[in-house]
Enzyme design. Structure first.
Site, short mmCIF file in Angstrom:
data_model
loop_
_atom_site.label_atom_id
_atom_site.label_comp_id
_atom_site.label_asym_id
_atom_site.label_seq_id
_atom_site.Cartn_x
_atom_site.Cartn_y
_atom_site.Cartn_z
N HIS A 120 37.77 14.43 -83.39
CA HIS A 120 38.54 13.87 -84.50
C HIS A 120 39.05 15.03 -85.37
O HIS A 120 38.42 16.09 -85.43
CB HIS A 120 37.68 12.94 -85.35
CG HIS A 120 37.32 11.67 -84.66
ND1 HIS A 120 36.79 10.59 -85.34
CD2 HIS A 120 37.39 11.29 -83.36
CE1 HIS A 120 36.56 9.60 -84.49
NE2 HIS A 120 36.90 10.01 -83.28
N CYS A 137 35.61 7.93 -90.14
CA CYS A 137 34.64 7.05 -89.48
C CYS A 137 33.23 7.50 -89.84
O CYS A 137 33.03 8.52 -90.52
CB CYS A 137 34.85 7.09 -87.97
SG CYS A 137 34.38 8.68 -87.22
N CYS A 169 32.38 11.18 -88.69
CA CYS A 169 33.01 12.21 -89.51
C CYS A 169 32.43 12.25 -90.93
O CYS A 169 32.19 13.32 -91.48
CB CYS A 169 34.52 12.00 -89.55
SG CYS A 169 35.30 12.22 -87.93
N GLU A 191 38.92 15.50 -88.49
CA GLU A 191 37.94 15.92 -89.49
C GLU A 191 36.88 16.83 -88.89
O GLU A 191 36.49 17.84 -89.50
CB GLU A 191 37.25 14.72 -90.13
CG GLU A 191 38.18 13.73 -90.78
CD GLU A 191 38.53 12.56 -89.87
OE1 GLU A 191 38.96 12.80 -88.72
OE2 GLU A 191 38.38 11.42 -90.31
#
Length: 170
Positions: free
Chosen positions: A58, A88, A91, A60
């Site tokens: 991701h 999410c 993260c 992040e």
């Protein structure tokens, strides 16, 4: 102290939006992130889940890793992460573990978000660290990018289904 326009919350979110657009062009969910530390951008990332075949890739997560390397410490207490969509659980947990100072996001995610949406990992009472959170920065632009991506994806899937049905009928 004069704040450079590119380092305001809106300026930083615009940088993250450009990264998110790049992700969308690569057929990744269009999420972009940057990390600001000591008045400069130390990390820039976008989703790479499909590209790397890695569920943890991701924006992040990649940005946190880059920031730690740039700062020379896993503790990012003086850093701010800007991301186009609410993080999410994975993260948000990484942000807490990294002792991130501040999170700024654009689009809230009431179903999967973990910074006040479905969960609130960034401000959970039992955690050793809490992350300051600001949501809704450039909300409309962030929302358009995500909605447009999934609208196009649904249309492509419908076209594939329709063309497959047409071949069967012949």
């Amino acid at each position: 102290m004069l704040i450079r326009p590119e380092l305001t919350d809106e300026g930083c979110m615009r940088q993250a939006l450009r990264l998110a657009a790049t992700a969308g062009e690569l057929d990744e969910v269009p999420v972009g992130a940057i990390v600001v530390y000591d008045g400069r951008v130390v990390a820039r990332a976008h989703n790479q889940v499909e590209t790397l075949k890695d569920a943890t890739a991701h924006a992040e997560m990649i940005a946190l890793t880059q920031a730690a390397a740039a700062v020379g410490d896993w503790r990012l207490t003086e850093a701010t992460l800007y991301v186009t969509k609410e993080p999410c659980a994975m993260c948000a947990g990484a942000m807490v573990n990294a002792r991130l100072g501040k999170l700024v996001f654009g689009l809230p995610d009431p179903r999967m978000g973990a910074a006040g949406g479905a969960l609130n990992i960034t401000d959970f009472e039992g955690m050793l660290h809490r992350v300051e959170v600001v949501g809704g920065v450039l909300l409309e632009e962030c929302q358009f990018l995500i909605q447009d991506f999934f609208r196009r994806r649904r249309m492509e899937q419908k076209e594939k289904r329709d063309s497959g049905e047409a071949k069967i009928d012949q």
